[in-house]
Design an enzyme around this catalytic site. Structure first.
Site, mmCIF file in Angstrom:
data_model
loop_
_atom_site.group_PDB
_atom_site.id
_atom_site.type_symbol
_atom_site.label_atom_id
_atom_site.label_comp_id
_atom_site.label_asym_id
_atom_site.label_seq_id
_atom_site.Cartn_x
_atom_site.Cartn_y
_atom_site.Cartn_z
ATOM 1 N N HIS A 1 0.929 -1.258 -0.212
ATOM 2 C CA HIS A 1 0.061 -0.145 0.012
ATOM 3 C C HIS A 1 0.794 1.336 -0.047
ATOM 4 O O HIS A 1 0.392 2.496 0.209
ATOM 5 C CB HIS A 1 -1.089 -0.090 1.211
ATOM 6 C CG HIS A 1 -0.072 0.233 2.509
ATOM 7 N ND1 HIS A 1 0.232 -0.551 3.117
ATOM 8 C CD2 HIS A 1 -0.076 1.351 3.169
ATOM 9 C CE1 HIS A 1 0.947 -0.324 4.223
ATOM 10 N NE2 HIS A 1 0.583 0.907 4.515
HETATM 11 C C1 UD1 Z 1 -2.289 5.589 5.721
HETATM 12 C C2 UD1 Z 1 -0.776 6.110 6.313
HETATM 13 C C3 UD1 Z 1 0.173 5.096 6.175
HETATM 14 C C4 UD1 Z 1 -0.096 3.663 6.706
HETATM 15 C C5 UD1 Z 1 -1.420 3.329 6.121
HETATM 16 C C6 UD1 Z 1 -2.134 2.115 7.020
HETATM 17 C C7 UD1 Z 1 -0.348 8.430 6.117
HETATM 18 C C8 UD1 Z 1 0.233 9.680 5.490
HETATM 19 N N1 UD1 Z 1 -0.544 7.414 5.458
HETATM 20 O O1 UD1 Z 1 -1.945 5.373 4.403
HETATM 21 O O2 UD1 Z 1 1.271 5.364 6.734
HETATM 22 O O3 UD1 Z 1 0.947 2.738 6.511
HETATM 23 O O4 UD1 Z 1 -2.746 4.449 6.354
HETATM 24 O O5 UD1 Z 1 -2.920 1.438 6.301
HETATM 25 O O6 UD1 Z 1 -1.141 8.987 7.154
HETATM 26 N N2 UD1 Z 1 -9.595 4.861 1.913
HETATM 27 C C9 UD1 Z 1 -10.606 4.193 1.768
HETATM 28 N N3 UD1 Z 1 -11.030 3.684 3.157
HETATM 29 C C10 UD1 Z 1 -10.751 4.051 4.259
HETATM 30 C C11 UD1 Z 1 -9.509 5.032 4.393
HETATM 31 C C12 UD1 Z 1 -8.940 5.228 3.181
HETATM 32 O O7 UD1 Z 1 -11.170 3.791 0.959
HETATM 33 O O8 UD1 Z 1 -11.171 3.842 5.339
HETATM 34 C C13 UD1 Z 1 -8.937 5.003 0.573
HETATM 35 C C14 UD1 Z 1 -9.244 6.567 0.172
HETATM 36 O O9 UD1 Z 1 -9.383 6.752 -1.164
HETATM 37 C C15 UD1 Z 1 -8.104 7.465 0.476
HETATM 38 C C16 UD1 Z 1 -6.889 6.297 0.390
HETATM 39 O O10 UD1 Z 1 -7.430 5.076 0.823
HETATM 40 O O11 UD1 Z 1 -7.701 8.469 -0.212
HETATM 41 C C17 UD1 Z 1 -5.481 6.439 1.198
HETATM 42 O O12 UD1 Z 1 -5.869 6.749 2.707
HETATM 43 P P1 UD1 Z 1 -4.747 7.603 3.457
HETATM 44 O O13 UD1 Z 1 -5.629 7.411 4.723
HETATM 45 O O14 UD1 Z 1 -4.853 8.754 2.879
HETATM 46 O O15 UD1 Z 1 -3.572 6.833 3.201
HETATM 47 P P2 UD1 Z 1 -3.274 5.325 3.414
HETATM 48 O O16 UD1 Z 1 -2.419 4.919 1.979
HETATM 49 O O17 UD1 Z 1 -4.338 4.545 3.985
HETATM 50 N N1 UDP Z 2 -3.520 -5.887 8.539
HETATM 51 C C1 UDP Z 2 -4.731 -6.230 8.692
HETATM 52 N N2 UDP Z 2 -5.331 -6.516 7.566
HETATM 53 C C2 UDP Z 2 -4.825 -6.340 6.166
HETATM 54 C C3 UDP Z 2 -3.610 -5.999 6.352
HETATM 55 C C4 UDP Z 2 -2.898 -5.502 7.389
HETATM 56 O O1 UDP Z 2 -5.204 -6.448 9.959
HETATM 57 O O2 UDP Z 2 -5.477 -6.635 5.475
HETATM 58 C C5 UDP Z 2 -2.737 -5.485 9.866
HETATM 59 C C6 UDP Z 2 -1.394 -6.151 9.974
HETATM 60 O O3 UDP Z 2 -1.460 -7.444 10.405
HETATM 61 C C7 UDP Z 2 -0.841 -5.235 11.118
HETATM 62 C C8 UDP Z 2 -1.234 -3.649 10.576
HETATM 63 O O4 UDP Z 2 -2.472 -4.180 9.817
HETATM 64 O O5 UDP Z 2 -0.949 -5.537 12.435
HETATM 65 C C9 UDP Z 2 -0.706 -3.223 9.617
HETATM 66 O O6 UDP Z 2 -0.960 -2.064 9.040
HETATM 67 P P1 UDP Z 2 -0.891 -1.218 7.506
HETATM 68 O O7 UDP Z 2 0.210 -2.423 6.833
HETATM 69 O O8 UDP Z 2 -2.110 -0.976 7.151
HETATM 70 O O9 UDP Z 2 0.352 -0.020 7.801
HETATM 71 P P2 UDP Z 2 1.714 0.183 8.358
HETATM 72 O O10 UDP Z 2 2.067 -0.778 9.559
HETATM 73 O O11 UDP Z 2 2.258 -0.143 7.055
HETATM 74 O O12 UDP Z 2 1.762 1.601 8.638
#
Ligand code: UD1
Ligand code: UDP
Length: 360
Positions: free
Chosen positions: A204
């Site tokens: 992601h």
């Molecule tokens: C965010 C964090 C990242 C973390 C990740 C965990 C920042 C800069 N990034 O990235 O560090 O690793 O979360 O998963 O804070 N969206 C949905 N449903 C949701 C949430 C998001 O559809 O419930 C979609 C939206 O289109 C949104 C995109 O995902 O624009 C990105 O979401 P965002 O929270 O901005 O960043 P992540 O890529 O999730």
């Molecule tokens: N995770 C989850 N479901 C998924 C992918 C990840 O529960 O489909 C859990 C994973 O086991 C870990 C956490 O989410 O505990 C990691 O989150 P993510 O990879 O979104 O963010 P990051 O750690 O890179 O910020």
């Protein structure tokens, strides 16, 4: 004492659970604030259910947006709430935009900031998380590092030594607490998988999934790996919108998994391929071979003392490393202090420092 604890995105929910529990056990009043950065049930609600996390006391409903829009939405909603709550400390975790936003609001309100997962550095400022880490740490009064190199980074950047505490890893606290419940689930059977015969993929990071050329290269590599070991791929919403059905044969997409299902799939996997921070740590704690599809990691201890290898994003390098580890997996090992007690250590430092303040 009164602590406001902030969570906004998927990995945050997992990190705040042991901190909230330990603070409650130590008699600290806590208020849980959900910023709303993640909001889908599969990215938020399921974690409250799986972890037994109490419902948030306040929800800021910040939602998605560009970095500035999202960070500002959290800040604008958090500032007046913080004014009303007037806690002794604000606890933020991890490195997401919600972490930075709430740290900044609290620091300017002259409320102490405690950062859980302090000191991690990838050295790569093209990652939004790296900016969030650097600024949050600079603003924090209490810095809780998961591993020794985090302490080294903080001291090298000029943090006062008395503010830095090596406490271990809260993600691992939750993992150890939930491991048996995850093992007891029917996740593998429901998906028709056998333990040890599949690989788990998560992707992601914007650097990997937002650029179609990079994503296509990674997908081609996954297709080659899948010729030797079938792969399951729970797809993050950021990635879902980019994939558009382009997955190669042998790579099976799933929706984002709940926490217990994700742990169940990790612990029985033959190999993990990921760009997630938390998954690098969990695979090390579980002793499962992990290839990190990035050029760097802010969690090098998972490489030096765990089962992780940073392979970059070049398709040939990913395939070569995967084939190597399918033939000869690395031995399981786990860093010191990743023992399930990080939350307790954090709480005891917080209690001491808040008591000292109210006396002083
Ligand atoms: C965010 C964090 C990242 C973390 C990740 C965990 C920042 C800069 N990034 O990235 O560090 O690793 O979360 O998963 O804070 N969206 C949905 N449903 C949701 C949430 C998001 O559809 O419930 C979609 C939206 O289109 C949104 C995109 O995902 O624009 C990105 O979401 P965002 O929270 O901005 O960043 P992540 O890529 O999730
Ligand atoms: N995770 C989850 N479901 C998924 C992918 C990840 O529960 O489909 C859990 C994973 O086991 C870990 C956490 O989410 O505990 C990691 O989150 P993510 O990879 O979104 O963010 P990051 O750690 O890179 O910020």
């Amino acid at each position: 004492p009164h602590a406001v604890v902030v969570a906004g995105a998927r990995p945050n929910f997992i990190k705040v659970k042991p901190v909230l529990d330990a603070l409650a056990a130590d008699g600290v009043r806590t208020t849980l604030v959900h910023t709303g950065q993640h909001y889908d049930d599969a990215m938020s609600g399921v974690f409250f259910a799986d972890l037994g996390l109490r419902p948030p006391d306040h929800h800021l409903e910040a939602g998605s947006g560009s970095h500035a829009v999202q960070t500002a939405a959290v800040m604008t909603a958090f500032e007046p709430l913080l004014g009303r709550l007037a806690p002794d400390v604000v606890v933020v975790v991890g490195d997401v935009n919600s972490t930075l936003a709430c740290a900044l609001v609290a620091a300017k309100a002259n409320i102490r900031v405690a950062h859980v997962e302090a000191g991690l550095r990838s050295g790569d400022r093209t990652m939004p998380e790296e900016i969030n880490r650097i600024v949050t740490d600079r603003l924090s009064d209490l810095l809780f590092a998961p591993s020794p190199e985090g302490v080294d980074h903080l001291l090298a950047e000029g943090a006062r030594p008395e503010t830095v505490h090596l406490v271990g890893n809260v993600m691992v606290d939750t993992l150890l607490a939930c491991r048996e419940r995850a093992r007891a689930r029917s996740t593998l059977a429901d998906l028709g998988l056998q333990a040890g015969e599949y690989g788990l993929v998560t992707l992601h990071r914007p650097g990997n999934v937002d650029d179609p050329a990079v994503l296509d290269g990674l997908l081609a590599a996954l297709g080659k790996v899948a010729t030797r070991c079938r792969l399951v791929f729970p797809v993050h919403p950021r990635t879902a919108s980019r994939l558009a059905g382009r997955l190669p044969d042998g790579v099976r997409p799933l929706g984002p998994l709940g926490y217990l299902d994700c742990v169940a799939l990790q612990m029985a996997a033959r190999l993990v391929l990921t760009d997630s921070g938390g998954v690098q740590e969990e695979s090390t704690a579980l002793g499962v071979p992990c290839l990190t599809l990035r050029e760097n990691t802010e969690r090098p201890i998972t490489v030096t003392e765990g089962t992780n290898r940073v392979v970059g994003c070049s398709p040939a390098a990913v395939v070569a490393a995967a084939f190597e580890w399918l033939d000869e997996p690395p031995p399981p090992r786990c860093p010191a202090l990743w023992d399930g007690k990080a939350g307790e250590r954090i709480s005891s430092v917080l209690v001491r420092s808040l008591d000292g303040r109210s006396r002083g």
